[in-house]
Motif scaffolding. Structure first.
Motif, short mmCIF file in Angstrom:
data_model
loop_
_atom_site.label_atom_id
_atom_site.label_comp_id
_atom_site.label_asym_id
_atom_site.label_seq_id
_atom_site.Cartn_x
_atom_site.Cartn_y
_atom_site.Cartn_z
N MET A 1 0.84 -1.18 0.00
CA MET A 1 0.00 0.00 0.00
C MET A 1 0.88 1.23 0.00
O MET A 1 1.83 1.32 0.76
CB MET A 1 -0.88 -0.01 1.25
CG MET A 1 -1.66 1.28 1.39
SD MET A 1 -2.75 1.35 2.83
CE MET A 1 -1.63 1.13 4.17
N ILE A 43 -4.38 1.94 -3.53
CA ILE A 43 -5.23 1.13 -2.65
C ILE A 43 -6.50 0.72 -3.39
O ILE A 43 -6.92 1.37 -4.35
CB ILE A 43 -5.57 1.85 -1.33
CG1 ILE A 43 -6.40 3.09 -1.58
CG2 ILE A 43 -4.32 2.17 -0.55
CD1 ILE A 43 -7.04 3.63 -0.33
N ALA A 46 -11.13 2.31 0.45
CA ALA A 46 -10.93 3.33 1.49
C ALA A 46 -12.25 3.59 2.19
O ALA A 46 -13.32 3.55 1.58
CB ALA A 46 -10.40 4.62 0.87
N LEU A 81 -7.59 2.17 5.11
CA LEU A 81 -7.06 1.96 3.77
C LEU A 81 -6.68 0.50 3.61
O LEU A 81 -5.76 0.02 4.28
CB LEU A 81 -5.84 2.86 3.54
CG LEU A 81 -6.07 4.36 3.84
CD1 LEU A 81 -4.77 5.12 3.76
CD2 LEU A 81 -7.11 4.93 2.90
N ASP A 82 -7.41 -0.19 2.76
CA ASP A 82 -7.19 -1.63 2.56
C ASP A 82 -7.13 -2.36 3.90
O ASP A 82 -6.27 -3.21 4.13
CB ASP A 82 -5.93 -1.89 1.73
CG ASP A 82 -6.13 -1.57 0.26
OD1 ASP A 82 -7.31 -1.50 -0.18
OD2 ASP A 82 -5.13 -1.39 -0.45
#
Length: 161
Positions: A1, A43, A46, A81-82
């Motif tokens: 990421m 990514i 989100a 995020l991820d």
């Protein structure tokens, strides 16, 4: 990421994306809406964590992610995020340290309060020729690593010229 860094006021006109968290509406409304923007082109997913809710972010093109939702100044938030929770890299205020949640701050309200202060209105600043910019890391500048300890060192820094 990969989460890339851009200036806090960076705007992509083509998609209307803006970095950071910004109030959408005028001051003193009954419902305070905020727009959150993040540039993270690598990514897949989100979301914004705010007030106990997980709000999916919408892709806004060119690696930008956006959320617009009701929120109030002082609320804390994180980006997911991820699957990994992260503070907003463009936040201007953090709760605790740089790894903790970011805080919503409406600087328009602070500016309005400050404008009423006579001391602020009358301050003329200093000439650039007399200004000194010294970057330091509070955690390593003094043995205690606090702002109070750094303030006590200002006369020594001034004596350096």
């Amino acid at each position: 990421m990969t989460v890339s860094i851009a200036p806090a006021d960076f705007t992509i006109a083509a998609v209307g994306a803006r970095w950071g968290a910004h109030p959408v509406d005028a001051l003193a409304t009954t419902e305070s809406r905020w727009r959150f923007g993040l540039w993270a082109p690598d990514i897949a997913e989100a979301a914004l964590l705010l007030g106990g809710a997980t709000i999916p972010a919408e892709p806004a093109g060119d690696g930008w992610w956006q959320v617009e939702t009701q929120a109030d100044p002082g609320m804390s938030y994180l980006w997911r995020l991820d699957g990994r929770d992260r503070p907003d890299p463009a936040a201007r205020v953090q709760a605790g340290d740089v790894h903790g949640p970011s805080l919503l701050t409406d600087f328009r309200a602070l500016s309005a309060a400050s404008a009423a202060s006579a001391a602020d209105r009358d301050w003329q600043g200093i000439a650039w020729g007399n200004a000194v910019i010294y970057e330091l890391h509070l955690g390593t500048f003094t043995p205690t690593g606090t702002l109070a300890a750094a303030i006590r060192e200002l006369p020594r820094l001034k004596s350096l010229g």
